[in-house]
Design an enzyme around this catalytic site. Structure first.
Site, PDB file in Angstrom:
ATOM      1  N   GLU A  16       3.712  -5.931   7.124  1.00 31.75           N
ATOM      2  CA  GLU A  16       2.862  -4.961   7.821  1.00 31.75           C
ATOM      3  C   GLU A  16       3.193  -4.848   9.305  1.00 31.75           C
ATOM      4  O   GLU A  16       3.158  -3.754   9.879  1.00 31.75           O
ATOM      5  CB  GLU A  16       1.380  -5.333   7.649  1.00 31.75           C
ATOM      6  CG  GLU A  16       0.793  -4.987   6.301  1.00 31.75           C
ATOM      7  CD  GLU A  16       1.004  -6.063   5.236  1.00 31.75           C
ATOM      8  OE1 GLU A  16       1.882  -6.933   5.427  1.00 31.75           O
ATOM      9  OE2 GLU A  16       0.298  -6.025   4.213  1.00 31.75           O
TER      10      GLU A  16
ATOM     11  N   GLY B  94       0.455  -5.129   0.688  1.00 29.44           N
ATOM     12  CA  GLY B  94      -0.691  -5.127  -0.219  1.00 29.44           C
ATOM     13  C   GLY B  94      -0.342  -5.705  -1.582  1.00 29.44           C
ATOM     14  O   GLY B  94      -1.208  -6.284  -2.251  1.00 29.44           O
TER      15      GLY B  94
ATOM     16  N   GLU C 179      -0.632  -9.267  -1.218  1.00 31.76           N
ATOM     17  CA  GLU C 179      -2.057  -9.604  -1.071  1.00 31.76           C
ATOM     18  C   GLU C 179      -2.733  -9.676  -2.447  1.00 31.76           C
ATOM     19  O   GLU C 179      -3.568 -10.541  -2.696  1.00 31.76           O
ATOM     20  CB  GLU C 179      -2.751  -8.577  -0.173  1.00 31.76           C
ATOM     21  CG  GLU C 179      -2.304  -8.718   1.283  1.00 31.76           C
ATOM     22  CD  GLU C 179      -2.988  -7.732   2.210  1.00 31.76           C
ATOM     23  OE1 GLU C 179      -2.838  -6.519   1.986  1.00 31.76           O
ATOM     24  OE2 GLU C 179      -3.679  -8.176   3.135  1.00 31.76           O
TER      25      GLU C 179
ATOM     26  N   ALA D 259       0.865  -1.177   0.000  1.00 30.20           N
ATOM     27  CA  ALA D 259       0.000   0.000   0.000  1.00 30.20           C
ATOM     28  C   ALA D 259       0.902   1.227   0.000  1.00 30.20           C
ATOM     29  O   ALA D 259       2.072   1.144   0.391  1.00 30.20           O
ATOM     30  CB  ALA D 259      -0.867  -0.025   1.249  1.00 30.20           C
TER      31      ALA D 259
HETATM   32  C1  3H9 Z   1       0.481  -2.460   3.324  1.00 27.35           C
HETATM   33  O1  3H9 Z   1       0.722  -2.856   2.230  1.00 27.35           O
HETATM   34  C2  3H9 Z   1      -0.861  -2.587   3.988  1.00 27.35           C
HETATM   35  C3  3H9 Z   1      -1.796  -3.580   3.346  1.00 27.35           C
HETATM   36  O2  3H9 Z   1      -1.761  -4.823   3.982  1.00 27.35           O
HETATM   37  C4  3H9 Z   1      -3.260  -3.216   3.478  1.00 27.35           C
HETATM   38  C5  3H9 Z   1      -3.740  -1.909   3.079  1.00 27.35           C
HETATM   39  C6  3H9 Z   1      -5.228  -1.772   3.203  1.00 27.35           C
HETATM   40  N1  3H9 Z   1       4.665   3.454   0.071  1.00 27.35           N
HETATM   41  O3  3H9 Z   1      13.403   1.702   0.392  1.00 27.35           O
HETATM   42  P1  3H9 Z   1      13.795   2.436  -0.850  1.00 27.35           P
HETATM   43  C7  3H9 Z   1       9.444   4.770  -1.276  1.00 27.35           C
HETATM   44  S1  3H9 Z   1       1.659  -1.680   4.255  1.00 27.35           S
HETATM   45  C8  3H9 Z   1       5.160   4.652  -0.269  1.00 27.35           C
HETATM   46  O4  3H9 Z   1      14.794   3.486  -0.721  1.00 27.35           O
HETATM   47  P2  3H9 Z   1      14.876  -0.011  -1.902  1.00 27.35           P
HETATM   48  C9  3H9 Z   1      10.541   5.110  -0.277  1.00 27.35           C
HETATM   49  O5  3H9 Z   1      10.083   5.996   0.705  1.00 27.35           O
HETATM   50  C10 3H9 Z   1       3.073  -1.587   3.184  1.00 27.35           C
HETATM   51  N2  3H9 Z   1       6.465   4.859  -0.569  1.00 27.35           N
HETATM   52  O6  3H9 Z   1      14.232   1.434  -2.020  1.00 27.35           O
HETATM   53  C11 3H9 Z   1      11.578   5.725  -1.209  1.00 27.35           C
HETATM   54  O7  3H9 Z   1      11.149   7.040  -1.491  1.00 27.35           O
HETATM   55  P3  3H9 Z   1      12.199   8.240  -1.679  1.00 27.35           P
HETATM   56  C12 3H9 Z   1       3.808  -2.874   3.115  1.00 27.35           C
HETATM   57  C13 3H9 Z   1       7.270   3.807  -0.548  1.00 27.35           C
HETATM   58  O8  3H9 Z   1      15.095  -0.467  -3.272  1.00 27.35           O
HETATM   59  C14 3H9 Z   1      11.435   4.905  -2.493  1.00 27.35           C
HETATM   60  O9  3H9 Z   1      10.133   4.310  -2.411  1.00 27.35           O
HETATM   61  N3  3H9 Z   1       5.015  -2.711   2.340  1.00 27.35           N
HETATM   62  C15 3H9 Z   1       6.818   2.537  -0.204  1.00 27.35           C
HETATM   63  O10 3H9 Z   1      16.011  -0.009  -0.953  1.00 27.35           O
HETATM   64  C16 3H9 Z   1      12.456   3.805  -2.638  1.00 27.35           C
HETATM   65  O11 3H9 Z   1      12.444   3.019  -1.467  1.00 27.35           O
HETATM   66  C17 3H9 Z   1       6.182  -2.381   2.898  1.00 27.35           C
HETATM   67  O12 3H9 Z   1       6.283  -2.232   4.097  1.00 27.35           O
HETATM   68  C18 3H9 Z   1       5.449   2.368   0.120  1.00 27.35           C
HETATM   69  N4  3H9 Z   1       4.925   1.178   0.429  1.00 27.35           N
HETATM   70  O13 3H9 Z   1      13.772  -0.924  -1.200  1.00 27.35           O
HETATM   71  C19 3H9 Z   1       7.344  -2.253   1.958  1.00 27.35           C
HETATM   72  N5  3H9 Z   1       7.871   1.678  -0.248  1.00 27.35           N
HETATM   73  O14 3H9 Z   1      13.026   7.830  -2.882  1.00 27.35           O
HETATM   74  C20 3H9 Z   1       8.084  -0.987   2.227  1.00 27.35           C
HETATM   75  C21 3H9 Z   1       8.927   2.399  -0.629  1.00 27.35           C
HETATM   76  O15 3H9 Z   1      11.367   9.437  -1.848  1.00 27.35           O
HETATM   77  N6  3H9 Z   1       9.188  -0.767   1.297  1.00 27.35           N
HETATM   78  N7  3H9 Z   1       8.587   3.677  -0.815  1.00 27.35           N
HETATM   79  O16 3H9 Z   1      13.033   8.221  -0.398  1.00 27.35           O
HETATM   80  C22 3H9 Z   1      10.346  -1.435   1.341  1.00 27.35           C
HETATM   81  O17 3H9 Z   1      10.550  -2.325   2.136  1.00 27.35           O
HETATM   82  C23 3H9 Z   1      11.438  -0.995   0.404  1.00 27.35           C
HETATM   83  O18 3H9 Z   1      11.133   0.316  -0.003  1.00 27.35           O
HETATM   84  C24 3H9 Z   1      11.601  -1.861  -0.876  1.00 27.35           C
HETATM   85  C25 3H9 Z   1      12.588  -1.181  -1.847  1.00 27.35           C
HETATM   86  C26 3H9 Z   1      12.142  -3.237  -0.445  1.00 27.35           C
HETATM   87  C27 3H9 Z   1      10.289  -2.034  -1.572  1.00 27.35           C
END
Ligand code: 3H9
Length: 689
Positions: free
Chosen positions: A125, A102, A105, A63
């Site tokens: 999450e 998400g 999901e 999400a």
């Molecule tokens: C969810 O999904 C809830 C659902 O169950 C239900 C909903 C109803 N959103 O980390 P990076 C941005 S909860 C917005 O440096 P990497 C991050 O801020 C979510 N922004 O890259 C950064 O921005 P900036 C569950 C996001 O290659 C840029 O993307 N998911 C999100 O080292 C690059 O990120 C997670 O918890 C996001 N979801 O790693 C996953 N994710 O360039 C969270 C990233 O402006 N994300 N950004 O600083 C991660 O673990 C890592 O970002 C990922 C990439 C592994 C994906």
């Protein structure tokens, strides 16, 4: 406006392509786009199967965390998943990069999954203080069994495509190009007459209630104080006991409650704070292919191990064979313990060991692109090391000091080219602790800084920029907490009371227990050098009680044990110091102990950001979470201060300062100013960005 979701039909396969950089997060537009696309393709007579795939470096990573707390447009993610699952034609999700939250999901709602061999997937999450909010636990339990679901949902760690394949989450691994393989897979489903396969219709592989609770107990063992892990366990429990729609409806309610709560707010803050801290305004990093570490003590060895873990060759240098042998012995023992615990394989340990070369002359640093000095905390010695390194190393090599206590400007003054010099302050044990304070001097040039940042990230550290001052960010603040711990002992508390107050707040260890572990002679020597006195700490050290290494400090330790045992002898020393200071000891409420120690940290943090020692309040939070065990789910000291409310903190600090006459507890000007304006540290940071 370009749409993040597009469709095309190729040979009877309806392709849904999501392109929402950087990580294809599920914004309003993405959810709506997917739902519409599925509906349209389902109705199209030319389409026999549907394929969901993503552009860029990853499948949907979750999400959109930035949209939390803001109004959302329909369809919700749960509705989007239902639409995918309810499609009457087979739906395949093609995963690459990280399919998380998400995003996973969505993949679980699809009827089949194909993944690249390096893809990773999971439900993180819990790390944001949440549960999967769109039926993730319910579908995962049906696909992979309740036990796997518990591991993935409560643990929050992604699993590899191979592991996912082994437990039936992934149906096929794409050997070559994902789009080609996924299209072929979808076609084979259509050709084989394979129908839609709704996950909700599948039965859950049962697990006995006792076994279920044992797994939950193991996975939640270290999560005291946190709401989300238990809520995740409940979600899987519901998956087994309630009808699908009822269980998912309850998940959605719990998700809404948790996402509005302080713990999730704090954890989301930390997610963005650590990414913000790692950004630099200018400078370009020079490549680092080989590093050198001068000083093979505990710190130097730990730093060398961090390089080796990242696959970077490193030369560990000390003055003679005996020093090198001691250092390498420690490193070998560390690896042996890791292999015993199963955290790395014996082959990995060998590989890492092979990357650590040793030398007894500093000229061996001549090959390195980055040299980190980790010798004794002695200004003359360090200056001599840097003078010599400057003569030996290439002019473009970065020279870094790991000092925690010395003036880095004074240190860099010995160099002809001080622009190449920077502080890289690691935390003990350096092979484990993630924090690295990158300390710039007045002369450090932007490329040097960028190289230090890039290298820290490369060796899996969390870099935070600091300017030069006594103790930089973290240790300058910790000194204020230590001062309060000492005062609390003088006024009536015992070590176990002080430590328990901090542990109950959520730190893994109390301050006095930590001091016992690192050795009470360290602080004693620093106080002597500075001419400061901590009467109780001094009396304990002067009695030869130096902590764990002498079997006694604030606590006593049984031979071979690291468990602190309250000691009547310490009580006697403490009471006699209180008496000699003319203090009438009193019972101190737990809340006062916690507030004095935590608010003292916050107060110093406010001074540190006001002086520009830390670039932003959220950087202070990152330092405390990664370097000192501040509970992540409380967001770090300054985010916690915002949550508690700055006016309350100012009011309490005023009371504590007036009662104790302790000037250092008087509210910092910035704290008072923000409290008066009804502002927060977060607001202050935003205004200055
Ligand atoms: C969810 O999904 C809830 C659902 O169950 C239900 C909903 C109803 N959103 O980390 P990076 C941005 S909860 C917005 O440096 P990497 C991050 O801020 C979510 N922004 O890259 C950064 O921005 P900036 C569950 C996001 O290659 C840029 O993307 N998911 C999100 O080292 C690059 O990120 C997670 O918890 C996001 N979801 O790693 C996953 N994710 O360039 C969270 C990233 O402006 N994300 N950004 O600083 C991660 O673990 C890592 O970002 C990922 C990439 C592994 C994906």
């Amino acid at each position: 406006m370009t749409t993040p979701v597009t469709t095309e039909i190729v040979d009877g396969i309806g392709l849904i392509r999501i392109d929402n950089p950087p990580v294809n997060a599920l914004s309003n537009a993405v959810r709506g786009g997917i739902a519409d696309a599925v509906r349209v393709l389902e109705q199209d007579p030319d389409v026999q199967a549907v394929l969901i795939l993503c552009a860029g470096k990853t499948f949907i990573a979750g999400a959109d965390i930035r949209e939390f707390g803001k109004p959302r447009q329909p369809p919700s993610l749960a509705e989007t998943c239902d639409i995918i699952e309810g499609c009457t034609k087979p739906v395949v999700a093609a995963l690459h990069g990280t399919a998380l939250g998400g995003g996973f999901e969505i993949a679980l709602a699809a009827h089949y999954r194909i993944a690249t061999s390096d893809a990773r997937m999971g439900l993180p999450e819990v790390k944001l203080g949440l549960i999967p909010g769109a039926g993730g636990a319910n579908r995962l339990a049906r696909i992979a069994g309740a036990e796997q679901a518990l591991e993935i949902v409560i643990g929050g760690n992604p699993i590899s495509a191979a592991d996912a394949h082994a437990v039936g989450i992934v149906d096929e691994i794409a050997e070559n190009d994902l789009r080609v393989a996924a299209t072929a897979f979808a076609k084979s489903l259509a050709a084989g007459g394979k129908a839609a396969r709704p996950t909700r219709a599948r039965a859950i592989e049962a697990i006995a209630p006792d076994a279920f609770e044992t797994v939950v107990a193991r996975l939640t063992r270290k999560t005291a104080g946190q709401e989300a892990p238990a809520a995740c366990a409940d979600s899987v429990r519901r998956a087994m006991t309630l009808p699908f729609d009822e269980a998912v409806a309850r998940d959605r309610e719990v998700f809404a409650q948790l996402s509005a709560g302080s713990q999730s707010r704090a954890l989301r803050h930390v997610f963005f704070a650590e990414r913000e801290a790692a950004k630099l305004a200018s400078g370009s990093a020079r490549p680092v292919a080989r590093a050198a570490v001068v000083g093979a003590g505990t710190m130097g060895g730990g730093i060398a191990m961090s390089f080796a873990a990242a696959g970077l060759p490193v030369t560990l240098i000390d003055i003679d064979d005996a020093a090198i042998e001691r250092g390498m012995d420690r490193i070998r023992r560390n690896y042996a313990t890791s292999v015993e615990r199963g955290s790395i394989s014996a082959a990995e340990a060998e590989q890492r060991l092979a990357l650590i070369q040793t030398a007894t002359t500093r000229s061996a640093a001549g090959e390195a692109d980055l040299v980190i000095e980790a010798v004794f905390e002695n200004m003359d010695l360090k200056r001599e090391v840097f003078r010599e390194l400057e003569a030996i190393c290439r002019v473009d090599a970065v020279l870094a000091t790991n000092t925690s206590a010395l003036d880095v400007d004074a240190l860099s003054a010995v160099l002809d080219r001080p622009g190449r010099f920077v502080g890289m302050h690691f935390f003990s044990p350096a092979n484990v602790m993630k924090l690295c304070e990158i300390v710039r001097t007045d002369a450090t040039d932007p490329d040097t800084l960028a190289t230090a940042f890039a290298t820290a990230k490369r060796i899996a550290k969390v870099p935070v920029l600091a300017r030069n001052c006594d103790g930089f960010i973290g240790n300058r603040m910790v000194a204020k907490r230590s001062a309060q711990a000492e005062r609390l002992l003088q006024e009536g508390a015992l070590p176990q009371d002080v430590d328990e107050a901090i542990r109950a707040f959520g730190f893994p260890m109390g301050p006095l227990q930590t001091n016992d572990m690192s050795g009470l002679d360290v602080g004693y020597a620093i106080r002597k050098r500075r001419g400061t006195k901590f009467p109780i700490a001094d009396a304990i050290a002067e009695a030869g009680r130096l902590g764990q290494k002498t079997g006694a400090g604030y606590y006593r330790y049984e031979a071979g044990s690291r468990t602190p045992v309250p000691d009547p002898e310490t009580t006697r020393v403490i009471e006699s110091v209180s008496a000699s200071l003319g203090i009438e000891r009193r019972e101190i409420p737990r809340e006062e102990m916690t507030e004095r120690m935590i608010f003292a940290l916050i107060n110093e943090g406010a001074k540190i950001v006001a002086e520009g020692i830390a670039a932003r309040p959220s950087d202070v939070d990152v330092v405390w979470i990664y370097g000192y065990g501040f509970p992540r789910w409380r967001g770090g000291p300054l985010a916690y201060a915002d949550e508690v409310g700055l006016p309350y903190i100012v009011e309490r600090l005023d009371v504590f300062a007036a009662r104790s006459g302790d000037e250092t507890l008087a509210p910092a000007p910035l704290l008072r100013e923000l409290a008066q304006k009804g502002a927060t540290f977060a607001q202050w940071q935003k205004d200055r960005a």
